[in-house]
Write an enzyme that holds these catalytic residues in place. Structure first.
Site, PDB file in Angstrom:
ATOM      1  N   GLU A 179     -14.012   3.488   6.223  1.00  0.00           N
ATOM      2  CA  GLU A 179     -13.657   2.333   7.064  1.00  0.00           C
ATOM      3  C   GLU A 179     -14.759   2.019   8.074  1.00  0.00           C
ATOM      4  OE1 GLU A 179      -8.901   2.760   7.488  1.00  0.00           O
ATOM      5  OE2 GLU A 179     -10.059   4.488   8.143  1.00  0.00           O
ATOM      6  N   GLY A 207       0.848  -1.203   0.000  1.00  0.00           N
ATOM      7  CA  GLY A 207       0.000   0.000   0.000  1.00  0.00           C
ATOM      8  C   GLY A 207       0.874   1.239   0.000  1.00  0.00           C
ATOM      9  N   ASN A 240     -11.886  17.543  13.614  1.00  0.00           N
ATOM     10  CA  ASN A 240     -12.044  16.729  14.832  1.00  0.00           C
ATOM     11  C   ASN A 240     -12.525  17.542  16.038  1.00  0.00           C
ATOM     12  OD1 ASN A 240     -11.169  14.610  13.331  1.00  0.00           O
ATOM     13  ND2 ASN A 240      -9.137  14.446  14.274  1.00  0.00           N
ATOM     14  N   GLY A 296       1.425   4.299   4.287  1.00  0.00           N
ATOM     15  CA  GLY A 296       2.495   3.460   3.739  1.00  0.00           C
ATOM     16  C   GLY A 296       3.674   4.295   3.279  1.00  0.00           C
ATOM     17  N   ASN A 313      -6.724   1.346  10.606  1.00  0.00           N
ATOM     18  CA  ASN A 313      -7.797   1.700  11.530  1.00  0.00           C
ATOM     19  C   ASN A 313      -8.781   0.544  11.607  1.00  0.00           C
ATOM     20  OD1 ASN A 313      -7.355   4.259  12.557  1.00  0.00           O
ATOM     21  ND2 ASN A 313      -8.409   5.315  10.882  1.00  0.00           N
ATOM     22  N   LYS A 360      -8.171   2.313  20.551  1.00  0.00           N
ATOM     23  CA  LYS A 360      -8.160   3.142  19.345  1.00  0.00           C
ATOM     24  C   LYS A 360      -9.503   3.040  18.629  1.00  0.00           C
ATOM     25  CE  LYS A 360      -6.376   5.795  16.136  1.00  0.00           C
ATOM     26  NZ  LYS A 360      -5.990   5.329  14.850  1.00  0.00           N
ATOM     27  N   SER A 420      -9.925  10.615   9.146  1.00  0.00           N
ATOM     28  CA  SER A 420      -9.790   9.861   7.891  1.00  0.00           C
ATOM     29  C   SER A 420     -11.165   9.617   7.263  1.00  0.00           C
ATOM     30  CB  SER A 420      -9.064   8.548   8.149  1.00  0.00           C
ATOM     31  OG  SER A 420      -9.676   7.860   9.216  1.00  0.00           O
ATOM     32  N   ASN A 477     -11.992   6.041  17.465  1.00  0.00           N
ATOM     33  CA  ASN A 477     -12.468   6.162  16.084  1.00  0.00           C
ATOM     34  C   ASN A 477     -13.997   6.119  16.006  1.00  0.00           C
ATOM     35  OD1 ASN A 477      -9.577   4.406  14.906  1.00  0.00           O
ATOM     36  ND2 ASN A 477     -10.040   6.541  14.566  1.00  0.00           N
TER      37      ASN A 477
HETATM   38  O1  KPL Z   1      -7.423   7.906  13.759  1.00  0.00           O
HETATM   39  C1  KPL Z   1      -8.014   8.918  13.511  1.00  0.00           C
HETATM   40  C2  KPL Z   1      -8.574   9.039  12.133  1.00  0.00           C
HETATM   41  O2  KPL Z   1      -8.738  10.132  11.629  1.00  0.00           O
HETATM   42  O3  KPL Z   1      -8.827   7.977  11.548  1.00  0.00           O
HETATM   43  C3  KPL Z   1      -8.242   9.979  14.545  1.00  0.00           C
HETATM   44  C4  KPL Z   1      -7.754   9.442  15.861  1.00  0.00           C
HETATM   45  C5  KPL Z   1      -9.692  10.339  14.638  1.00  0.00           C
HETATM   46  C6  KPL Z   1      -7.427  11.214  14.269  1.00  0.00           C
HETATM   47  O4  KPL Z   1      -7.913  11.982  13.213  1.00  0.00           O
END
Ligand code: KPL
Length: 296
Positions: A257, A7, A193, A12, A94, A175, A245, A179
Site C-alpha cells: 500500500e 473484499g 513493529n 473484510g 490504510n 493514521k 501489513s 503508517n
Molecule cells: O496499521 C498498521 C499496519 O500494519 O498497517 C499498523 C498501525 C502499523 C499496525 O501494524
C-alpha cells in the site's frame, strides 16, 4: 441491517463475522467466482456467507469496502451500477487518496471513510484470527454521509470501540502518519513493529516525523514532529510483536500500500512545496523491492 462487504480478506472477513454475530445479514462481494464463502474465527463455528448476489447488493442497507486502496477503483467499477443511490457506502483501508474516486463514481450516495487499528490475520483460506484489539473511526465525506452517524453505533455494537468523527480527514491523517513511520521501515527491515523503538532508528524516525508534521500542518492538521513521533512509538510499542501489513505484503511478495501511504504524503508535500527526502527514500526502496518480485 443488510450489509454487502466488498473484499473477503482478513479485515473484510473480521467485519463480516462480527456484523453477523451482532444479528445483521451479511454477504460478500469478491473477485472470486463463487456464490458462497465459508468464514470463521479461530476456534469458533463456521459460517457460510452468500457471495456476489446482485440482488443482495441492490437490497443492501450499507456497503462496506474492505479492499486495499489500490483495489478500490476496480471494486467500485464492478459494483457501482448496482448500488441504490440512498445506500451508504463506507471505505475502510490504510492510506488515503480514494475519496475523489468515490465521490465521482457514486455522486448521489452517502459516502463515508473509516480507519481501524484492529489487527486481523487470515490464518487459512477460511479462518481468520483477531490479532489485536483496536478501534475504528468513521465519518462522512459528503453531506449525506455526514448524516450517517448511526453507523458508528451499529459498528460499535458489532466490533467496539467505534467513534463517529466530524472530521474524518484528521483521523485519517493521524493514521497515515503512523503508517508512514512504521510500515515501510518494518517492511524493509523484515522485522516486527517493535523494531522501530530501537535507538538506532531514532535519527531516521526524527527525520520522518519532521517531514510528516510539516505536510500535516500545511494540510491544516495542526501537529508537531514530537506528536507524530510519540504516536508512532506508542503504536509500535503496543503492537511490538505484530508484523505490519506492509511487512506481510513484502514477505509474501504482494503489491503493498506504499502509494496510498508514503506516496500520498509525498504527493501532498509536493503540492505544498515541502521537501520529504527521508519519506521519498523509503518510498523508492519499497518500489524497488516490488519491482524485483518480477525478476526473481
Ligand atoms: O496499521 C498498521 C499496519 O500494519 O498497517 C499498523 C498501525 C502499523 C499496525 O501494524
Amino acid at each position: 441491517m443488510r450489509f454487502t462487504i466488498v473484499g473477503a480478506g482478513a479485515v473484510g472477513s473480521l467485519w463480516a463475522l462480527k456484523l453477523h454475530e451482532a444479528g445483521h445479514s451479511v454477504q460478500f462481494w469478491t473477485r472470486q467466482s463463487t456464490d458462497t464463502l465459508i468464514r470463521h474465527q479461530e476456534g469458533s463455528p463456521q459460517k457460510v456467507f452468500t457471495a456476489n448476489s446482485l440482488e443482495l447488493v441492490q437490497e443492501s442497507d450499507c456497503l462496506l469496502f474492505c479492499v486495499k486502496a489500490f483495489q478500490v477503483k476496480e471494486a467500485l467499477s464492478s459494483i457501482a451500477a448496482h448500488v441504490h443511490k440512498d445506500t451508504p457506502v463506507v471505505f475502510l483501508h490504510n492510506g488515503m487518496g480514494t475519496a475523489e474516486l468515490a465521490l465521482s463514481t457514486l455522486p448521489n450516495n452517502p459516502l463515508l471513510l473509516a480507519t481501524t487499528s484492529h489487527g486481523s490475520l487470515k490464518v487459512s483460506e477460511e479462518t481468520i484470527k483477531h490479532t489485536g484489539l483496536g478501534e475504528t473511526r468513521l465519518g462522512g465525506i459528503n453531506s449525506t454521509g455526514n448524516q450517517c452517524d448511526f453507523l458508528a453505533e451499529v459498528f460499535q455494537h458489532a466490533l467496539p470501540p467505534c467513534y463517529w468523527e466530524r472530521s474524518i480527514e484528521r483521523a485519517l491523517w493521524k493514521k497515515l502518519a503512523i503508517n508512514c513511520m512504521i510500515n515501510p521501515l518494518t517492511a524493509l527491515l523484515q522485522a516486527q513493529n517493535g523494531v522501530i523503538t530501537d535507538p538506532q532508528y531514532r535519527t531516521q524516525l526524527d527525520a520522518l516525523s519532521d517531514e510528516i508534521s510539516l505536510v500535516m500542518c500545511a494540510e491544516g492538521m495542526a501537529t508537531s514532529a514530537k506528536e507524530v513521533f510519540d504516536s508512532a512509538i506508542a503504536v509500535a510499542t503496543a503492537t511490538a510483536e505484530n508484523y505490519s501489513s506492509m511487512n506481510r505484503d513484502v514477505y509474501y511478495r504482494r503489491p503493498s500500500e506504499i502509494e496510498a501511504i508514503t506516496g500520498f504524503l509525498i504527493h501532498r508535500a509536493s503540492i505544498h512545496g515541502i521537501a520529504t527526502p527521508e519519506n521519498t527514500r523509503l518510498y523508492h526502496a519499497i518500489k524497488e523491492l516490488e519491482q524485483s518480485y518480477d525478476h526473481t
